[in-house]
Design a protein around this motif. Sequence first.
Motif, PDB file in Angstrom:
ATOM      1  N   ARG A 286      10.510   5.638   1.801  1.00 34.27           N
ATOM      2  CA  ARG A 286      10.084   7.002   1.488  1.00 34.27           C
ATOM      3  C   ARG A 286      11.007   7.531   0.404  1.00 34.27           C
ATOM      4  O   ARG A 286      12.228   7.496   0.537  1.00 34.27           O
ATOM      5  CB  ARG A 286      10.120   7.895   2.725  1.00 34.27           C
ATOM      6  N   LEU A 287      10.412   8.012  -0.678  1.00 38.54           N
ATOM      7  CA  LEU A 287      11.188   8.468  -1.823  1.00 38.54           C
ATOM      8  C   LEU A 287      10.692   9.832  -2.263  1.00 38.54           C
ATOM      9  O   LEU A 287       9.492  10.064  -2.345  1.00 38.54           O
ATOM     10  CB  LEU A 287      11.054   7.468  -2.978  1.00 38.54           C
ATOM     11  N   SER A 288      11.633  10.740  -2.533  1.00 39.37           N
ATOM     12  CA  SER A 288      11.316  12.083  -3.007  1.00 39.37           C
ATOM     13  C   SER A 288      11.775  12.215  -4.452  1.00 39.37           C
ATOM     14  O   SER A 288      12.958  12.017  -4.754  1.00 39.37           O
ATOM     15  CB  SER A 288      12.008  13.125  -2.127  1.00 39.37           C
ATOM     16  N   ILE A 289      10.857  12.528  -5.355  1.00 41.03           N
ATOM     17  CA  ILE A 289      11.150  12.561  -6.784  1.00 41.03           C
ATOM     18  C   ILE A 289      10.969  13.984  -7.317  1.00 41.03           C
ATOM     19  O   ILE A 289       9.886  14.565  -7.176  1.00 41.03           O
ATOM     20  CB  ILE A 289      10.225  11.592  -7.543  1.00 41.03           C
ATOM     21  N   PRO A 290      12.009  14.572  -7.920  1.00 42.81           N
ATOM     22  CA  PRO A 290      11.882  15.929  -8.463  1.00 42.81           C
ATOM     23  C   PRO A 290      11.113  15.955  -9.776  1.00 42.81           C
ATOM     24  O   PRO A 290      11.219  15.026 -10.587  1.00 42.81           O
ATOM     25  CB  PRO A 290      13.327  16.376  -8.659  1.00 42.81           C
TER      26      PRO A 290
ATOM     27  N   THR B  88       0.848  -1.190   0.000  1.00 35.94           N
ATOM     28  CA  THR B  88       0.000   0.000   0.000  1.00 35.94           C
ATOM     29  C   THR B  88       0.883   1.240   0.000  1.00 35.94           C
ATOM     30  O   THR B  88       1.917   1.278   0.666  1.00 35.94           O
ATOM     31  CB  THR B  88      -0.924   0.006   1.228  1.00 35.94           C
ATOM     32  N   PHE B  89       0.471   2.263  -0.767  1.00 39.70           N
ATOM     33  CA  PHE B  89       1.306   3.447  -0.901  1.00 39.70           C
ATOM     34  C   PHE B  89       0.460   4.716  -0.863  1.00 39.70           C
ATOM     35  O   PHE B  89      -0.752   4.700  -1.072  1.00 39.70           O
ATOM     36  CB  PHE B  89       2.098   3.410  -2.222  1.00 39.70           C
ATOM     37  N   GLN B  90       1.161   5.819  -0.608  1.00 37.00           N
ATOM     38  CA  GLN B  90       0.579   7.161  -0.682  1.00 37.00           C
ATOM     39  C   GLN B  90       1.549   8.040  -1.457  1.00 37.00           C
ATOM     40  O   GLN B  90       2.763   7.957  -1.263  1.00 37.00           O
ATOM     41  CB  GLN B  90       0.344   7.747   0.708  1.00 37.00           C
ATOM     42  N   ILE B  91       1.022   8.906  -2.352  1.00 36.73           N
ATOM     43  CA  ILE B  91       1.855   9.854  -3.099  1.00 36.73           C
ATOM     44  C   ILE B  91       1.260  11.247  -2.958  1.00 36.73           C
ATOM     45  O   ILE B  91       0.055  11.441  -3.173  1.00 36.73           O
ATOM     46  CB  ILE B  91       1.975   9.473  -4.588  1.00 36.73           C
ATOM     47  N   ARG B  92       2.104  12.210  -2.596  1.00 36.69           N
ATOM     48  CA  ARG B  92       1.675  13.607  -2.449  1.00 36.69           C
ATOM     49  C   ARG B  92       2.561  14.506  -3.292  1.00 36.69           C
ATOM     50  O   ARG B  92       3.745  14.243  -3.454  1.00 36.69           O
ATOM     51  CB  ARG B  92       1.753  14.030  -0.983  1.00 36.69           C
TER      52      ARG B  92
ATOM     53  N   ALA C  77       9.376  25.657 -13.540  1.00 43.53           N
ATOM     54  CA  ALA C  77       8.630  25.392 -12.312  1.00 43.53           C
ATOM     55  C   ALA C  77       9.123  24.074 -11.727  1.00 43.53           C
ATOM     56  O   ALA C  77       9.398  23.119 -12.467  1.00 43.53           O
ATOM     57  CB  ALA C  77       7.134  25.323 -12.594  1.00 43.53           C
ATOM     58  N   THR C  78       9.237  24.019 -10.408  1.00 37.63           N
ATOM     59  CA  THR C  78       9.815  22.841  -9.767  1.00 37.63           C
ATOM     60  C   THR C  78       8.876  22.300  -8.695  1.00 37.63           C
ATOM     61  O   THR C  78       8.283  23.055  -7.917  1.00 37.63           O
ATOM     62  CB  THR C  78      11.178  23.170  -9.144  1.00 37.63           C
ATOM     63  N   TYR C  79       8.781  20.973  -8.681  1.00 37.79           N
ATOM     64  CA  TYR C  79       7.909  20.272  -7.731  1.00 37.79           C
ATOM     65  C   TYR C  79       8.644  19.056  -7.187  1.00 37.79           C
ATOM     66  O   TYR C  79       9.678  18.627  -7.725  1.00 37.79           O
ATOM     67  CB  TYR C  79       6.613  19.815  -8.416  1.00 37.79           C
ATOM     68  N   ARG C  80       8.081  18.491  -6.133  1.00 40.89           N
ATOM     69  CA  ARG C  80       8.536  17.212  -5.603  1.00 40.89           C
ATOM     70  C   ARG C  80       7.307  16.354  -5.344  1.00 40.89           C
ATOM     71  O   ARG C  80       6.281  16.853  -4.848  1.00 40.89           O
ATOM     72  CB  ARG C  80       9.302  17.380  -4.303  1.00 40.89           C
ATOM     73  N   ILE C  81       7.389  15.073  -5.686  1.00 44.40           N
ATOM     74  CA  ILE C  81       6.356  14.147  -5.255  1.00 44.40           C
ATOM     75  C   ILE C  81       6.981  13.202  -4.233  1.00 44.40           C
ATOM     76  O   ILE C  81       8.096  12.697  -4.437  1.00 44.40           O
ATOM     77  CB  ILE C  81       5.723  13.376  -6.431  1.00 44.40           C
ATOM     78  N   LEU C  82       6.277  12.999  -3.130  1.00 45.92           N
ATOM     79  CA  LEU C  82       6.746  12.131  -2.062  1.00 45.92           C
ATOM     80  C   LEU C  82       5.993  10.817  -2.123  1.00 45.92           C
ATOM     81  O   LEU C  82       4.761  10.788  -2.018  1.00 45.92           O
ATOM     82  CB  LEU C  82       6.546  12.784  -0.693  1.00 45.92           C
ATOM     83  N   PHE C  83       6.732   9.740  -2.302  1.00 43.60           N
ATOM     84  CA  PHE C  83       6.168   8.396  -2.298  1.00 43.60           C
ATOM     85  C   PHE C  83       6.411   7.787  -0.923  1.00 43.60           C
ATOM     86  O   PHE C  83       7.550   7.734  -0.450  1.00 43.60           O
ATOM     87  CB  PHE C  83       6.827   7.531  -3.374  1.00 43.60           C
ATOM     88  N   ASP C  84       5.341   7.330  -0.265  1.00 43.78           N
ATOM     89  CA  ASP C  84       5.444   6.664   1.029  1.00 43.78           C
ATOM     90  C   ASP C  84       4.833   5.277   0.944  1.00 43.78           C
ATOM     91  O   ASP C  84       3.682   5.120   0.491  1.00 43.78           O
ATOM     92  CB  ASP C  84       4.717   7.461   2.112  1.00 43.78           C
ATOM     93  N   GLU C  85       5.595   4.298   1.357  1.00 46.13           N
ATOM     94  CA  GLU C  85       5.060   2.955   1.501  1.00 46.13           C
ATOM     95  C   GLU C  85       4.370   2.860   2.853  1.00 46.13           C
ATOM     96  O   GLU C  85       4.944   3.226   3.883  1.00 46.13           O
ATOM     97  CB  GLU C  85       6.188   1.927   1.410  1.00 46.13           C
ATOM     98  N   ILE C  86       3.133   2.399   2.871  1.00 44.69           N
ATOM     99  CA  ILE C  86       2.364   2.272   4.108  1.00 44.69           C
ATOM    100  C   ILE C  86       2.390   0.812   4.525  1.00 44.69           C
ATOM    101  O   ILE C  86       1.840  -0.061   3.831  1.00 44.69           O
ATOM    102  CB  ILE C  86       0.913   2.755   3.922  1.00 44.69           C
TER     103      ILE C  86
END
Length: 242
Positions: free
Chosen positions: A137-141, A61-65, A114-123
């Motif tokens: 936990r992974l941070s992707i630019p 299970t994962f969450q991405i923000r 424009a710059t963003y980050r998506i945070l992937f979290d394994e639950i």
Amino acid sequence: MRRRLPDGLRSAATAAFMALTAATAQAQTAGLTIYPVTIDLAPGQKAAALTIQNHTDTDTTFQIRAFSWVQANGSEQLLPTDTLMVSPPLGTIAAGTSQVVRLVLREPARDREATYRILFDEILAQPRPGTVNFALRLSIPVFALPPTRVSPHLQWSIEHSYLVAVNNGGSHETVRDISLSTPAGRMLQLERNASPYVLAGAIRRWQILTPNFSPGSATLRLKANADNGAINQPLILPNVQP
């Protein structure tokens, strides 16, 4: 649209950002493979995809923000945004299968990247008594280019006991393997930052940790590797005349 996170949540998000800065085409752990680990949106491109593969024999299970990513006052900040949308933001990947996550940019970049980050979290599921489960936990630019052609433009200097990079250009620069040396060849010890990026319009600082360093003692030699070529230049210290 941007809103600031409460201090505690903002600190957690920033810590997550620093958790992993990947330099390869994919991130792989014992159980998951995620690719790509850097997302570049060309001018006019509004969508991209992220693939997550589950190599384990259990469901994951994962969450991405999504966050807006800025460098302000010498520090990294992740701010909530609704400009970059993630679908699905939550999900479960069955054992031995993969999941495609789609990113949609609702507003194009304008004058500069424009710059963003998506945070992937394994639950993780609740661990059994006497065991500990560690989550990924992974941070992707995410970089989105504007319609007009832009490029980075770094200016380097020494301020007090800091090496300073100012990016006056319209896109980010990636800088690795930074070194500073004196005319006698003495290498100075620098603070090691996890992120190699200097964003457009941003200022980055690396503290010089060498004991008894004197900012006015000599001209230093800066060397580094950057996406736009090797950096090899002298730095005239503030109170040393050329």
